[in-house]
Every structure is written in structure tokens, then in C-alpha cells.
Design a protein around this motif. Sequence first.
Motif, short mmCIF file in Angstrom:
data_model
loop_
_atom_site.label_atom_id
_atom_site.label_comp_id
_atom_site.label_asym_id
_atom_site.label_seq_id
_atom_site.Cartn_x
_atom_site.Cartn_y
_atom_site.Cartn_z
N PHE A 49 0.85 -1.19 0.00
CA PHE A 49 0.00 0.00 0.00
C PHE A 49 0.88 1.24 0.00
CE2 PHE A 49 -2.42 3.34 2.13
CZ PHE A 49 -3.60 3.31 1.41
N VAL A 50 0.67 2.14 -0.98
CA VAL A 50 1.51 3.33 -1.11
C VAL A 50 0.70 4.62 -1.02
CG1 VAL A 50 3.30 2.17 -2.47
CG2 VAL A 50 1.34 3.23 -3.64
N GLY A 51 -0.58 4.53 -0.70
CA GLY A 51 -1.41 5.72 -0.56
C GLY A 51 -1.61 6.43 -1.89
N PHE A 52 -1.43 7.75 -1.86
CA PHE A 52 -1.65 8.56 -3.05
C PHE A 52 -0.37 8.76 -3.87
CE2 PHE A 52 -5.25 9.71 -0.39
CZ PHE A 52 -6.29 9.75 -1.33
N ALA A 53 0.62 7.95 -3.63
CA ALA A 53 1.89 8.10 -4.35
C ALA A 53 1.71 7.90 -5.85
CB ALA A 53 2.92 7.11 -3.81
N ASN A 54 0.87 6.94 -6.23
CA ASN A 54 0.63 6.71 -7.66
C ASN A 54 -0.06 7.91 -8.31
OD1 ASN A 54 1.76 4.12 -7.79
ND2 ASN A 54 -0.14 3.17 -7.07
N TYR A 55 -0.99 8.54 -7.59
CA TYR A 55 -1.67 9.71 -8.11
C TYR A 55 -0.69 10.87 -8.32
CZ TYR A 55 -6.15 7.44 -7.18
OH TYR A 55 -7.23 6.56 -7.19
N VAL A 56 0.17 11.08 -7.33
CA VAL A 56 1.17 12.14 -7.45
C VAL A 56 2.11 11.86 -8.61
CG1 VAL A 56 3.09 13.28 -6.29
CG2 VAL A 56 1.04 12.67 -4.99
N ARG A 57 2.51 10.62 -8.75
CA ARG A 57 3.42 10.23 -9.84
C ARG A 57 2.78 10.51 -11.20
NH1 ARG A 57 5.23 3.99 -11.21
NH2 ARG A 57 6.25 4.44 -13.21
N VAL A 58 1.51 10.15 -11.35
CA VAL A 58 0.82 10.34 -12.63
C VAL A 58 0.68 11.83 -12.95
CG1 VAL A 58 -1.40 10.10 -13.80
CG2 VAL A 58 -0.40 8.15 -12.61
N LEU A 59 0.28 12.63 -11.95
CA LEU A 59 0.07 14.05 -12.19
C LEU A 59 1.37 14.78 -12.49
CD1 LEU A 59 -2.57 14.81 -9.42
CD2 LEU A 59 -2.96 14.58 -11.88
N GLU A 60 2.50 14.21 -12.15
CA GLU A 60 3.79 14.83 -12.44
C GLU A 60 4.37 14.35 -13.77
OE1 GLU A 60 6.20 13.85 -9.08
OE2 GLU A 60 5.43 15.50 -7.84
N MET A 61 3.69 13.45 -14.45
CA MET A 61 4.18 12.90 -15.71
C MET A 61 3.77 13.80 -16.88
SD MET A 61 3.23 8.89 -14.98
CE MET A 61 3.51 8.42 -16.67
N ASP A 62 4.74 14.19 -17.70
CA ASP A 62 4.43 14.94 -18.92
C ASP A 62 3.59 14.10 -19.88
OD1 ASP A 62 5.87 17.11 -17.98
OD2 ASP A 62 7.73 16.47 -18.98
N GLU A 63 3.82 12.80 -19.87
CA GLU A 63 3.05 11.90 -20.73
C GLU A 63 1.56 11.95 -20.40
OE1 GLU A 63 2.84 7.13 -21.92
OE2 GLU A 63 4.23 7.84 -20.37
N PHE A 64 1.24 12.07 -19.12
CA PHE A 64 -0.16 12.14 -18.72
C PHE A 64 -0.84 13.39 -19.28
CE2 PHE A 64 -3.07 14.23 -15.70
CZ PHE A 64 -4.13 13.35 -15.77
N TRP A 65 -0.19 14.53 -19.14
CA TRP A 65 -0.80 15.78 -19.61
C TRP A 65 -0.89 15.82 -21.12
CZ3 TRP A 65 -3.48 18.13 -16.20
CH2 TRP A 65 -3.11 18.08 -14.85
#
Length: 288
Positions: A49-65
Motif C-alpha cells: 500500500f503506497v497511498g496517493f503516491a501513484n496519483y502524485v506520480r501520474v500528475l507529475e508525468m508529462d506523458e499524462f498531460w
Amino acid sequence: MNNDQGIKWLQFRFLFPAILFILLVNIYPFLSGILYSFKDGTLLKPGAFVGFANYVRVLEMDEFWHSFSFSFWFALFSVIGSYAIGLFLALLLNIDIPGKGLFRVALLVPWVLSSVVSMVGWRWMIGSQSGVVNTFLQTLGFEPILFLSDEKWAVFSVIMVKIWRSYPFMMVSLLAALQSINHDLYEAASIDGAGRWRSFLSITLPQLKTVTFVCWIMMSIWSFNDFDVLYLLTGGGPIDATENLILMSFNYAFVKDSIGVGAVLAILSLIVLMVLAVILLRVQKKDK
């Protein structure tokens, strides 16, 4: 137990299999996806369990935006293009023309064909320099176009193919709405001296508002969530130029073996679509 309670219990017994099926097919995978988004693992090993770490990682990805931006513009132009073509064809089929039934069947072909068959056909036509379209362009003296290899042309191509796939839905929905309009309105407008253009703006479009909003909402969701056109035509390439959030989620979950990031992308896509649907419904309600 009185008679009313017995009837309610009997109704529940009849509904229970359907309720159980819905829970197993829809609710359980949805809750599992939320749980996976808070873990760092693979399909075989859920991980810790990593909490919201995956969400933070995704929102910081240029690929996501980039994928989010492409998803938005892809959906927007797909909806506008398919609606414009669908409305034009619906208006055309709503008048008495020779062979109208044949035209209706022919215009439904893009919707009826399976995604695999239609995308294979499009790849055959535009997928290489020796394709049908480039062969035709070369006969006219033009240079061949790399429709699926150049980033800008690939974006243009997938939008055009999505419009081609989607306009029959718009056409059928709008045609049904056109046929339900009371012709007395047009006769009254004609008596008042209104021409065809004025009648179209003052009668036809207002009468189509409800169907238009419903079509926009559904087509926005389908276009934003489109997988088969992008996966089968370009695979998200070249250089992720045509990768939307759903395709990005698939790649992270099943190709890059990062189920947590894939689940986060799917959940964020769901949130965006819910916000979009609420906005469109509020606009419709305010307009009424």
C-alpha cells in the motif's frame, strides 16, 4: 408475514440474481480498480500500500498531460465533426429523394462494421506510401503523405476515422428527432414569410436540442474513452502522439506491468467524464 410483505419478499427473490450479477460484473471490478490505484505492484503481485503516491506520480508525468490534452481535442473534434455530418445527412434523408432507403443502409455501414475490419481497411488505404490514398495522390502529381507515421498527420487521421465511425449514430438519432417534429410549425412559419434558413434556425434546431445534448454527452464519453480506433490504427503512435488516457492506462497496466499507475489513469479518466457529463446536463437543464 402479511400479504404485502410476502409480495415484496418474492420480488426481491426474483431481483436478487440480477443484483448479484451487477455487483460481480460492475461493482467488484470498480472497487478492485480503486484498491489497485493505492498499491505499487503488478497484475500477479498487488504489492504494498503506497497511498496517493501513484496519483502524485501520474500528475507529475508529462506523458499524462499530453495524453489528457490529446483525449480532450480528440473528443471535441470527433463530436463536432460527427454531429455536423450526421445533421447534414439527417436533413437530406428527411426529404423525399429517390433511393432514400438504399442511402440509409449504405450510410450505416461505418457503424455496422466491426472495429477490426474497418481499421484493417483504413490501414490498407492510408498505412503506407503504396496505399490506395497515396497511390491516388501520386497519380495527381502530389507527394505521398505519411498518414500514420507523421505525428500531425496521425492525429488528423485518427480524428477523421473516428468521425467516419461515429456520424451514423448522430445521423440516426437526429433523423428520428426530425421525423417527430410537427409539420404544422413549418406551415405556420411559411405563412408568416419565413424562408428555409429561418425555419431551420427557429424551428428545426430548437426542436433538436434535447436529442443534441444527449448525443453530445454520449459521443463525448465514447470519444474520450475510445480504445479500438486508436489501438488498432496507430497503437498510440508515432511517439505517443495519438495515445489517449485509456490507451495509456492499458499500456501501463498490461504492457509496462504497472497496475497501480494504470488504475490511477482509469480513475482519473472516469472523474473527467463525470465532470463533463454533469456540466452538459446542467447546461441542458439551464437551457430548459
